[in-house]
Scaffold this motif. Structure first.
Motif, short mmCIF file in Angstrom:
data_model
loop_
_atom_site.label_atom_id
_atom_site.label_comp_id
_atom_site.label_asym_id
_atom_site.label_seq_id
_atom_site.Cartn_x
_atom_site.Cartn_y
_atom_site.Cartn_z
N TYR A 146 -0.05 -10.39 -11.36
CA TYR A 146 -0.54 -9.92 -10.07
C TYR A 146 -1.77 -10.74 -9.69
O TYR A 146 -2.79 -10.69 -10.36
CB TYR A 146 -0.88 -8.43 -10.17
CG TYR A 146 -1.47 -7.85 -8.91
CD1 TYR A 146 -0.74 -7.83 -7.73
CD2 TYR A 146 -2.73 -7.30 -8.91
CE1 TYR A 146 -1.26 -7.27 -6.58
CE2 TYR A 146 -3.27 -6.74 -7.76
CZ TYR A 146 -2.53 -6.74 -6.60
OH TYR A 146 -3.05 -6.19 -5.46
N GLU B 242 0.98 -0.53 -13.35
CA GLU B 242 0.74 -0.24 -11.93
C GLU B 242 2.06 -0.28 -11.17
O GLU B 242 2.76 -1.28 -11.20
CB GLU B 242 -0.24 -1.25 -11.34
CG GLU B 242 -1.60 -1.26 -12.02
CD GLU B 242 -2.50 -0.10 -11.66
OE1 GLU B 242 -2.13 0.68 -10.76
OE2 GLU B 242 -3.56 0.03 -12.27
N TRP B 243 2.35 0.79 -10.44
CA TRP B 243 3.66 0.90 -9.77
C TRP B 243 3.56 1.23 -8.30
O TRP B 243 4.49 1.72 -7.69
CB TRP B 243 4.51 1.96 -10.50
CG TRP B 243 4.90 1.46 -11.84
CD1 TRP B 243 4.16 1.56 -12.99
CD2 TRP B 243 6.07 0.75 -12.18
NE1 TRP B 243 4.83 0.94 -14.03
CE2 TRP B 243 6.02 0.44 -13.56
CE3 TRP B 243 7.19 0.33 -11.46
CZ2 TRP B 243 7.01 -0.26 -14.22
CZ3 TRP B 243 8.19 -0.35 -12.12
CH2 TRP B 243 8.09 -0.64 -13.48
N VAL C 93 6.27 -8.22 -18.13
CA VAL C 93 5.74 -7.28 -19.11
C VAL C 93 5.44 -8.01 -20.42
O VAL C 93 4.41 -7.77 -21.06
CB VAL C 93 6.70 -6.09 -19.31
CG1 VAL C 93 6.25 -5.20 -20.47
CG2 VAL C 93 6.78 -5.28 -18.01
N LYS D 112 -1.80 -5.42 -15.42
CA LYS D 112 -1.24 -4.46 -14.47
C LYS D 112 0.29 -4.37 -14.51
O LYS D 112 0.85 -3.36 -14.11
CB LYS D 112 -1.70 -4.80 -13.05
CG LYS D 112 -3.18 -4.54 -12.83
CD LYS D 112 -3.55 -4.78 -11.39
CE LYS D 112 -4.96 -4.37 -11.11
NZ LYS D 112 -5.12 -2.93 -10.89
N ASN D 113 0.94 -5.42 -15.00
CA ASN D 113 2.40 -5.47 -14.94
C ASN D 113 3.09 -4.22 -15.50
O ASN D 113 3.98 -3.68 -14.84
CB ASN D 113 2.93 -6.71 -15.67
CG ASN D 113 2.43 -7.99 -15.07
OD1 ASN D 113 1.88 -8.02 -13.99
ND2 ASN D 113 2.61 -9.07 -15.79
N PRO D 114 2.74 -3.76 -16.69
CA PRO D 114 3.45 -2.60 -17.22
C PRO D 114 2.99 -1.25 -16.65
O PRO D 114 3.68 -0.26 -16.82
CB PRO D 114 3.16 -2.64 -18.72
CG PRO D 114 2.40 -3.87 -19.00
CD PRO D 114 1.88 -4.38 -17.69
N HIS E 127 7.32 -6.49 -12.41
CA HIS E 127 7.72 -5.61 -13.50
C HIS E 127 8.91 -6.14 -14.30
O HIS E 127 9.51 -5.40 -15.08
CB HIS E 127 8.06 -4.22 -12.95
CG HIS E 127 6.88 -3.54 -12.32
ND1 HIS E 127 6.82 -3.34 -10.97
CD2 HIS E 127 5.74 -3.07 -12.83
CE1 HIS E 127 5.67 -2.74 -10.68
NE2 HIS E 127 5.00 -2.58 -11.79
N SER E 128 9.24 -7.40 -14.12
CA SER E 128 10.37 -7.96 -14.87
C SER E 128 10.04 -7.94 -16.36
O SER E 128 8.88 -7.80 -16.76
CB SER E 128 10.64 -9.40 -14.43
OG SER E 128 9.57 -10.24 -14.84
N PHE F 76 3.22 -5.92 -7.71
CA PHE F 76 3.10 -5.97 -9.16
C PHE F 76 4.45 -6.37 -9.75
O PHE F 76 5.44 -5.69 -9.53
CB PHE F 76 2.69 -4.61 -9.73
CG PHE F 76 1.37 -4.12 -9.22
CD1 PHE F 76 0.20 -4.79 -9.52
CD2 PHE F 76 1.30 -2.98 -8.45
CE1 PHE F 76 -1.01 -4.34 -9.05
CE2 PHE F 76 0.09 -2.51 -7.98
CZ PHE F 76 -1.07 -3.19 -8.28
#
Length: 168
Positions: free
Chosen positions: A26, A86-87, A100, A82-84, A95-96, A93
Motif C-alpha cells: 500500500y 486493513e480491509w 500477504v 497493512k496487507n493482511p 490482499h493477494s 490495500f
C-alpha cells in the motif's frame, strides 16, 4: 537495487521479481525524493543506500526503500504491514497471496534485526514503562488511512480531514 540489500536478501527471488509488476504494498506517501535528488544529497547518500524505487502515475521514479550503510536503520515509503490487516474498501490495500507473503517477509526481516540487539531491561517494571503495552490504541473507525493507531502522550496532530486531536 534490492539484490544488494539486507532488507530484501531473505525474500524469494520470484517474489522480488513481482515487485516490478504486481501491486504488493500500500503506497500512501507523497513526500519522497527521486533517486537523483536522494543520491546527490551528501548527508543522505553518505548514510543511506537506496534499495528500492517505484514509479508514480506519471512514470517518474521515486525512492521507496532505504537502509543505513553503517547502522541497521531502514525506511520505507509504503506500508507492507497493512496487507493482511486493513480491509477498508475505499483504500487500495492489496490482499493477494503474494502481497500477504510480502508483509510476512518484512515482518520476519525486522524481527530478526531486533534479535541482533542484546540490550535488556533490568526488570519487568522497566520493560512495561518503556513498552507500547502501557498505551491504549485509538480506533479511528472506518478510515481508509488508519483503522487504529497508538497516540503517545503530549502528541498533538491534525488529520487530513482537518480534525485536530490532542492527547494529554
Amino acid at each position: 537495487y534490492g539484490h544488494q540489500s539486507r532488507m530484501f536478501a531473505g525474500f524469494p527471488q520470484e517474489l522480488v521479481k513481482k515487485f516490478g509488476t504486481d501491486n504488493l504494498s500500500y503506497f500512501h506517501h507523497v513526500w519522497t525524493p527521486d533517486p537523483a535528488a536522494f543520491t546527490s544529497n551528501p548527508l543522505l547518500a553518505s548514510n543511506f543506500s537506496v534499495v528500492a524505487t517505484a514509479k508514480d502515475d506519471k512514470n517518474s521514479s521515486y525512492v521507496v526503500a532505504i537502509e543505513g550503510k553503517k547502522y541497521p536503520f531502514y525506511g520505507t515509503q509504503f506500508h507492507p504491514e497493512k496487507n493482511p490487516f486493513e480491509w477498508h474498501n475505499a483504500a487500495e490495500f492489496p490482499h493477494s497471496l503474494d502481497a500477504v507473503l510480502t508483509a510476512q517477509y518484512y515482518a520476519y526481516f525486522f524481527v530478526n534485526e531486533t534479535r541482533k540487539n542484546n540490550h535488556t531491561f533490568s526488570n519487568e517494571t522497566a520493560f512495561l514503562n518503556a513498552s507500547i503495552y502501557k498505551h491504549v490504541p485509538y480506533h479511528f473507525g472506518v478510515d481508509p488511512e488508519f483503522q487504529q493507531v497508538y497516540i503517545l502522550p503530549n502528541y498533538n496532530f491534525t488529520r487530513k480531514s482537518g480534525v485536530k486531536y490532542n492527547v494529554p
